[in-house]
Design an enzyme around this catalytic site. Structure first.
Site, PDB file in Angstrom:
ATOM      1  N   GLU A  52      10.865  12.129  -7.348  1.00 35.48           N
ATOM      2  CA  GLU A  52       9.716  12.827  -6.758  1.00 35.48           C
ATOM      3  C   GLU A  52      10.300  13.731  -5.679  1.00 35.48           C
ATOM      4  OE1 GLU A  52       6.742  10.314  -4.805  1.00 35.48           O
ATOM      5  OE2 GLU A  52       6.397  11.951  -3.393  1.00 35.48           O
ATOM      6  N   ARG A  56       8.501  19.041   1.399  1.00 33.20           N
ATOM      7  CA  ARG A  56       8.709  19.054   2.855  1.00 33.20           C
ATOM      8  C   ARG A  56       9.711  20.127   3.264  1.00 33.20           C
ATOM      9  NH1 ARG A  56       9.499  12.933   4.821  1.00 33.20           N
ATOM     10  NH2 ARG A  56       8.333  11.948   3.148  1.00 33.20           N
ATOM     11  N   THR A  80       4.454  15.321  -1.559  1.00 40.32           N
ATOM     12  CA  THR A  80       3.922  16.008  -0.374  1.00 40.32           C
ATOM     13  C   THR A  80       3.110  17.236  -0.767  1.00 40.32           C
ATOM     14  OG1 THR A  80       6.114  15.444   0.542  1.00 40.32           O
ATOM     15  CG2 THR A  80       4.528  16.387   2.049  1.00 40.32           C
ATOM     16  N   LYS A 140      -1.501   6.142  -5.127  1.00 41.11           N
ATOM     17  CA  LYS A 140      -0.391   5.759  -4.249  1.00 41.11           C
ATOM     18  C   LYS A 140      -1.019   5.010  -3.075  1.00 41.11           C
ATOM     19  CE  LYS A 140       2.566   8.395  -1.075  1.00 41.11           C
ATOM     20  NZ  LYS A 140       3.459   9.578  -0.990  1.00 41.11           N
TER      21      LYS A 140
HETATM   22  O1  LIG Z   1       6.172  12.989   1.494  1.00 37.43           O
HETATM   23  C1  LIG Z   1       5.162  12.465   1.035  1.00 37.43           C
HETATM   24  O2  LIG Z   1       4.471  12.955   0.148  1.00 37.43           O
HETATM   25  C2  LIG Z   1       4.698  11.192   1.558  1.00 37.43           C
HETATM   26  O3  LIG Z   1       3.597  10.829   1.324  1.00 37.43           O
HETATM   27  C3  LIG Z   1       5.563  10.373   2.342  1.00 37.43           C
HETATM   28  C4  LIG Z   1       6.637   9.609   1.574  1.00 37.43           C
HETATM   29  O4  LIG Z   1       6.173   9.107   0.366  1.00 37.43           O
HETATM   30  C5  LIG Z   1       7.093   8.524   2.436  1.00 37.43           C
HETATM   31  O5  LIG Z   1       7.477   9.069   3.667  1.00 37.43           O
HETATM   32  C6  LIG Z   1       8.216   7.704   1.910  1.00 37.43           C
HETATM   33  O6  LIG Z   1       8.305   6.615   2.760  1.00 37.43           O
HETATM   34  P1  LIG Z   1       9.655   5.901   3.161  1.00 37.43           P
HETATM   35  O7  LIG Z   1      10.235   5.335   1.907  1.00 37.43           O
HETATM   36  O8  LIG Z   1       9.249   4.846   4.139  1.00 37.43           O
HETATM   37  O9  LIG Z   1      10.529   6.966   3.764  1.00 37.43           O
END
Ligand SMILES: O=C(O)C(=O)C[C@H](O)[C@H](O)COP(=O)(O)O
Length: 224
Positions: A52, A56, A80, A140
């Site tokens: 995915e 960002r 994102t 999600k």
């Molecule tokens: O970027 C996006 O679309 C999000 O919704 C956030 C990510 O899915 C999370 O930041 C992942 O989380 P971590 O594995 O804790 O780093």
């Protein structure tokens, strides 16, 4: 308007089935096409042809396009995604699914228009009901560890049987099993395998090691 490249509903179901078969969705932050392709190679080497790629970074769309074109066996999606225009852009780049941090009707409807599976983030029963109203059966859970973790999934599953979750946010090798052991969990998402520090350092071997470790853990849980 559909084009010859528009995925059919059957293909959309195949993508969800592939995510459910691999059970792991690495959430990737890369700077562009080259990093995206190298990262996809590292994931494949670890036994996980799933990525995915988030929007960002400005290079996220180029990375999606590069992986979709050159590594067709990788189930590449866009993360994102927060606007309908971004859905158009990632569909054009070849993303095979769309992930959003929250629930936007505009994003969901545009993804459905393109025939792309869409996984909006939900954190409350109200958001789950909005997702169901939009015809979705996979969401999600985000940020999973903050909104109650595995206990939240158990609680949400009572009133919403049949709904499947991709918990993301705070998931890692240490708690993977707590989520994947739950029947409503289709897959887990997370960045731990593809930590941005590793990507920036070009430490593809460590990405592959963490990926292989996660794949092995997921396989153990499936067998138990
Ligand atoms: O970027 C996006 O679309 C999000 O919704 C956030 C990510 O899915 C999370 O930041 C992942 O989380 P971590 O594995 O804790 O780093």
């Amino acid at each position: 308007m559909s084009s010859p490249d528009t995925p059919t509903p059957a293909a959309a179901g195949d993508v969800v089935a592939a995510l459910g078969a691999h059970r792991l969705v690495p959430v990737v932050v890369v700077d562009g096409a080259d990093q995206g392709a190298r990262l996809a190679d590292a994931l494949v080497a670890g036994g996980l042809p799933v990525a995915e790629i988030t929007l960002r970074t400005a290079g996220g769309i180029d990375a999606i396009r590069a992986v979709a074109r050159t590594q067709p066996d990788v189930v590449v999606g866009a993360g994102t995604v927060t606007t309908a225009d971004q859905v158009d852009a990632v569909a054009d780049a070849g993303a095979r699914y769309v992930v959003s941090p929250g629930l936007s009707e505009a994003v969901v409807r545009r993804a459905q228009h393109h025939g792309l599976p869409v996984l909006p983030g939900v954190a409350t029963p109200t958001e789950i009901m909005a997702a169901l109203d939009l015809g979705l059966d996979v969401v999600k859970l985000f940020p999973a560890s903050v909104v109650g973790g595995p206990a939240a999934i158990k609680a949400f599953s009572a009133p919403f049987p049949g709904l499947r979750f991709v918990p993301t946010g705070g998931v890692g090798a240490a708690n993977l099993g707590d989520y994947l052991g739950l029947a409503p969990v289709l897959a887990v998402g997370g960045s731990w395998m593809v930590d941005k520090k590793l990507v920036d350092a070009g430490d593809w071997a460590e990405v592959t090691r963490r990926t292989a470790e996660a794949v092995a853990l997921a396989a153990e849980i499936k067998e138990s």
